[in-house]
Design an enzyme around this catalytic site. Structure first.
Site, PDB file in Angstrom:
ATOM      1  N   ASP A 162     -12.836  48.486  51.205  1.00 13.60           N
ATOM      2  CA  ASP A 162     -13.966  49.317  51.619  1.00 13.60           C
ATOM      3  C   ASP A 162     -14.001  49.382  53.140  1.00 13.60           C
ATOM      4  O   ASP A 162     -13.284  48.660  53.827  1.00 13.60           O
ATOM      5  CB  ASP A 162     -15.277  48.789  51.041  1.00 13.60           C
ATOM      6  CG  ASP A 162     -15.598  47.376  51.496  1.00 13.60           C
ATOM      7  OD1 ASP A 162     -14.905  46.852  52.393  1.00 13.60           O
ATOM      8  OD2 ASP A 162     -16.552  46.781  50.961  1.00 13.60           O
ATOM      9  N   ASP A 169     -15.488  50.202  40.578  1.00 11.38           N
ATOM     10  CA  ASP A 169     -15.519  48.792  40.969  1.00 11.38           C
ATOM     11  C   ASP A 169     -16.955  48.321  40.888  1.00 11.38           C
ATOM     12  O   ASP A 169     -17.890  49.120  40.988  1.00 11.38           O
ATOM     13  CB  ASP A 169     -14.996  48.593  42.400  1.00 11.38           C
ATOM     14  CG  ASP A 169     -16.079  48.901  43.436  1.00 11.38           C
ATOM     15  OD1 ASP A 169     -16.649  47.949  43.990  1.00 11.38           O
ATOM     16  OD2 ASP A 169     -16.368  50.088  43.664  1.00 11.38           O
ATOM     17  N   CYS A 213     -12.304  39.510  20.936  1.00 15.11           N
ATOM     18  CA  CYS A 213     -11.656  39.440  22.256  1.00 15.11           C
ATOM     19  C   CYS A 213     -10.422  38.546  22.224  1.00 15.11           C
ATOM     20  O   CYS A 213     -10.394  37.510  21.543  1.00 15.11           O
ATOM     21  CB  CYS A 213     -12.670  38.923  23.277  1.00 15.11           C
ATOM     22  SG  CYS A 213     -12.031  38.855  24.962  1.00 15.11           S
ATOM     23  N   CYS A 226      -9.042  37.376  25.225  1.00 16.20           N
ATOM     24  CA  CYS A 226      -8.904  36.696  26.517  1.00 16.20           C
ATOM     25  C   CYS A 226      -8.731  35.195  26.318  1.00 16.20           C
ATOM     26  O   CYS A 226      -8.944  34.660  25.215  1.00 16.20           O
ATOM     27  CB  CYS A 226     -10.126  36.980  27.405  1.00 16.20           C
ATOM     28  SG  CYS A 226     -11.593  35.982  27.021  1.00 16.20           S
ATOM     29  N   CYS A 279     -11.782  33.302  24.904  1.00 10.65           N
ATOM     30  CA  CYS A 279     -12.107  33.542  23.499  1.00 10.65           C
ATOM     31  C   CYS A 279     -10.977  33.183  22.541  1.00 10.65           C
ATOM     32  O   CYS A 279     -11.232  32.797  21.398  1.00 10.65           O
ATOM     33  CB  CYS A 279     -12.471  35.011  23.296  1.00 10.65           C
ATOM     34  SG  CYS A 279     -14.014  35.509  24.090  1.00 10.65           S
ATOM     35  N   HIS A 308     -13.446  36.091  30.909  1.00  5.90           N
ATOM     36  CA  HIS A 308     -13.848  36.921  29.764  1.00  5.90           C
ATOM     37  C   HIS A 308     -14.429  38.260  30.207  1.00  5.90           C
ATOM     38  O   HIS A 308     -14.036  39.315  29.692  1.00  5.90           O
ATOM     39  CB  HIS A 308     -14.869  36.199  28.885  1.00  5.90           C
ATOM     40  CG  HIS A 308     -15.490  37.131  27.890  1.00  5.90           C
ATOM     41  ND1 HIS A 308     -14.852  37.499  26.718  1.00  5.90           N
ATOM     42  CD2 HIS A 308     -16.649  37.843  27.938  1.00  5.90           C
ATOM     43  CE1 HIS A 308     -15.607  38.383  26.079  1.00  5.90           C
ATOM     44  NE2 HIS A 308     -16.692  38.604  26.798  1.00  5.90           N
TER      45      HIS A 308
END
Length: 394
Positions: A92, A276, A314, A316, A319, A358
């Protein structure tokens, strides 16, 4: 370098599927970009970002200028080598951070004078300075310096909602700064890509004026800024519905600082390619978990003995563990809600690390599903299913 290929469009909305080629790699859009303010996405190893499918991350020009400083950045040849990230980075401009300093800064046509929040030093940020800093950072996507038009002028209760006249003054300043940013970017010979930022507050006709002026300047890509700055949700959605699809179809469109999973899916429907937000990481550290079936508060006592993972669908690490197999598909290697509740209550750092993994995985996987639905001509069906599942609740 920037090359944008438009691969698929949705006939029932403004949604599109694209491919963005940058100096450090190719990004498949629509995409969510994790925020790495100080050169790191809080609580996440770079390898984990790779494993969960992060294609591009953010760095914060203002904070990296403050610490570690430009001499250090220059000695490493930029931010990629410094933080050991070999994929694209967007930085940015520093405008939002300067705006957020409030009474510590003074804005003029030339730029912004402010006191460093680190050591109190008197500093000056201008479009030229922002371009010089971002050139040293060597980010793949550079943002123009703009003034982030606030929804409130002054403190709530004692201030007032930004008027049309105030929003115009701010927008026109950002427009002039856009041209100065572009001129300095080109003077420096920066080989990366510069995005212009559409401003104009909550006024559609000012947004249109800003958009048209920036398109005339012919930036490689465009962002919509000045949303999620305290305005009511319906006004944010109104600007989201008005502005992105009016930007050039052959260039990438970025909605800055947004937002919830619902915001992302709606943003895609309105023609946004890039998002974002600090929400998935910040909320994870505060115990709020995003799942396919709604949001979960891991601090609630009802999770104290719950053997389920955060999200049964999930894959990930939090999980599904190292197996990568969801609970629904027979995997049982992930961490339970009971364990994560325990870590949170004890203040153990592993807790927010796992919940951050997660939440980011959820956002990135949602964008992957969106891309696949656009390729298959099934975005409308995904959009409806997403709303239904999220409304179901955990």
């Amino acid at each position: 370098m920037l090359k944008f290929d438009l691969l698929h469009t949705d006939p029932d909305s403004h949604a599109r599927r694209g491919q963005l080629t940058l100096n450090h790699g190719v990004v498949q859009t629509p995409i969510f970009m994790p925020v790495g303010t100080y050169g790191t996405v809080k609580g996440v190893m770079p390898k984990s970002l790779h494993d969960m499918g992060a294609q591009i991350i953010l760095g914060n020009t203002f904070h990296l200028w403050m610490r570690p400083g430009l001499d250090i950045m220059q000695s490493f040849g930029g931010l990629h080598k410094f933080e050991q990230w070999d994929k694209p980075i967007l930085t940015d401009s520093g405008g939002f951070q300067v705006w957020s300093l409030g009474a510590m800064r003074k804005i003029s046509e030339e730029g912004v004078k402010f006191a460093s929040p680190v050591n109190g030093d008197k500093l000056f940020m201008s479009p030229e300075v922002s371009m010089q800093i971002q050139t040293i950072l060597n980010s793949d996507i550079v943002m123009q310096l703009d003034e982030c038009t606030p929804y409130w002028q002054g403190e709530k209760g004692s201030g007032h909602i930004t008027t049309e006249a105030e929003a115009r003054v701010s927008m026109e300043l950002s427009r002039r700064w856009a041209l100065r940013s572009k001129n300095e970017f080109e003077r420096l010979g920066n080989p990366n890509a510069l995005f212009g930022i559409v401003q104009g507050g909550m006024f559609e006709h000012l947004r249109q004026e800003s958009l048209e002026a920036l398109v005339e300047m012919d930036f490689p890509g465009y962002a919509v800024g000045g949303v999620s700055v305290g305005e009511p949700k319906e006004l944010m959605l109104q600007i989201m519905a008005h502005t992105p699809h009016r930007l050039p179809a052959h260039k990438p469109r970025y909605l800055m600082g947004v937002g919830t999973p619902e915001d992302l899916v709606e943003g895609v429907a309105q023609g946004v390619d890039m998002f974002d937000c600090v929400m998935p990481t910040r909320n994870a550290r505060n115990g709020t978990i995003f799942t396919r079936y709604g949001d979960l508060k891991i601090r609630n006592a009802r999770h104290k003995a719950d053997p389920q993972p955060l999200d049964s669908s999930c894959t990930c690490y939090a999980c599904a563990g190292s197996s990568g197999v969801s609970w629904d598909d027979g995997g049982r290697e992930g961490f339970s809600r009971a364990y994560l509740h325990h870590l949170d209550r004890c203040g153990e750092m592993l807790g927010p690390m796992l919940t951050t993994v997660h939440n980011l995985h959820y956002y990135l996987n949602l964008m992957r599903e969106v891309r696949e639905s656009l390729e298959a001509g099934q975005f409308s069906a995904l959009r409806a299913r997403f709303k239904s599942e999220r409304a179901r609740g955990v």
